[in-house]
Design an enzyme around this catalytic site. Structure first.
Site: not given
Ligand SMILES: NC(=O)c1ccc[n+]([C@@H]2O[C@H](COP(=O)([O-])OP(=O)(O)OC[C@H]3O[C@@H](n4cnc5c(N)ncnc54)[C@H](OP(=O)(O)O)[C@@H]3O)[C@@H](O)[C@H]2O)c1
Length: 275
Positions: A137, A149
């Site tokens: 990130s 985080y």
């Molecule tokens: N959204 C942003 O603005 C942003 C910015 C920078 C980086 N990121 C990073 O991008 C990645 C994806 O984020 P997103 O925005 O797509 O988030 P999201 O929509 O909340 O999705 C997160 C995913 O991670 C899975 N997950 C979380 N905890 C888990 C666990 N203990 N075991 C297995 N799976 C788990 C969730 O699946 P389940 O709940 O089904 O387990 C879900 O599929 C993350 O690493 C996040 O830190 C996001």
């Protein structure tokens, strides 16, 4: 067909990765806790004519994670690409957060990335091809006060940096994806368009393109790219100086096979050219 394993594929960025890879003819192993979400992604993948395997696992739980590690190290069903995408944020102030939740954040955002990569790499190195995408990130570069985080994502950046250098010449590529704010998860679209908000499909496409070019860091969005490019400048100079002095990390070669034979890495990354 090559196969990619994507963690956090039940929604958000992970589901977009699965979709874009399936469109390129890559079969998918989809990992997360929410079976219904994984089945929705699997249906999309199958709609593109690719094979989708669903693996329900809580990556914060070492016992549950073991099934994913086994899948990654299965020599009979090689995984050519690992996308370490699953992650979450404990957004409360550190001192107001439950220690248990902070530990789960480390287990998901750090321990799972380390152990899954550890399971995937030996086979990739022995085959001389493969790739790992680690979703970090922008917060890993510029932490803001409050949540812890950012520190977990700083680890992902440092880990990828080290590993990518160690893998040079092995045919295995590794890249850190460093997005800013994305319209996924709990985020709601801003009232007016802003270059600070990134569209997940654009983010994934940029990442696959940069991986194909052999890059080790992808920062989508011109504002984020400018900031990160500036912050990276001193590190790039240091790395170049270390290389000139013959003391770069690329001198340490990972072992190529179970026997521990050291391979002379000369191959260029394959499957990295997914773009
Ligand atoms: N959204 C942003 O603005 C942003 C910015 C920078 C980086 N990121 C990073 O991008 C990645 C994806 O984020 P997103 O925005 O797509 O988030 P999201 O929509 O909340 O999705 C997160 C995913 O991670 C899975 N997950 C979380 N905890 C888990 C666990 N203990 N075991 C297995 N799976 C788990 C969730 O699946 P389940 O709940 O089904 O387990 C879900 O599929 C993350 O690493 C996040 O830190 C996001």
């Amino acid at each position: 067909m090559p196969t990619a394993l994507v963690t956090g594929a039940s929604r958000g960025l992970g589901a977009v990765f699965a979709d874009r890879l399936a469109r390129r003819g890559i079969d998918l192993v989809l990992v997360a806790r929410d079976r219904a979400g994984l089945e929705r992604t699997a249906a999309t993948v199958r709609g593109h004519g690719a094979v989708a395997e669903v693996l329900v696992a809580d990556l914060a739980d070492p016992a549950a994670r073991a099934a994913v590690e086994l899948r990654l190290s299965d020599a009979d069903r090689p995984v050519d690409m690992l996308v370490n995408n699953a992650g979450f944020e404990v957004s409360d102030e550190f001192v107001n957060s439950e220690l248990r939740d902070l530990q789960t954040q480390i287990d998901t955002n750090i321990s799972a990335v380390m152990s899954l990569t550890h399971s995937a790499l030996p086979g990739m190195i022995a085959r001389g091809s493969g790739s790992v995408i680690n979703v970090a990130s922008f917060a890993g570069y510029l932490p803001s006060p409050g949540s812890s985080y950012a520190s977990t994502k700083a680890w992902v950046l440092a880990f990828t940096d080290t590993m990518a250098a160690s893998l040079a010449g092995s045919g295995v590529g590794m890249i850190a994806l460093c997005p800013g704010r994305m319209l996924t998860g709990k985020h709601k679209a801003p009232d007016s368009p802003s270059p600070l908000w990134l569209e997940p499909t654009t983010v994934v496409e940029q990442c696959l393109r940069d991986l194909g070019r052999g890059r080790t860091l992808c920062t989508p969005g011109w504002i984020y790219r400018t900031v990160v490019g500036t912050l990276e400048m001193p590190r790039r100079s240091l790395r170049a100086a270390a290389k000139l002095a013959g003391r770069g990390r690329t001198q340490q070669r990972p072992k190529a096979d179970a026997q521990g034979d050291t391979q002379s890495f000369t191959r260029s990354p394959s499957l990295n050219g997914v773009a």
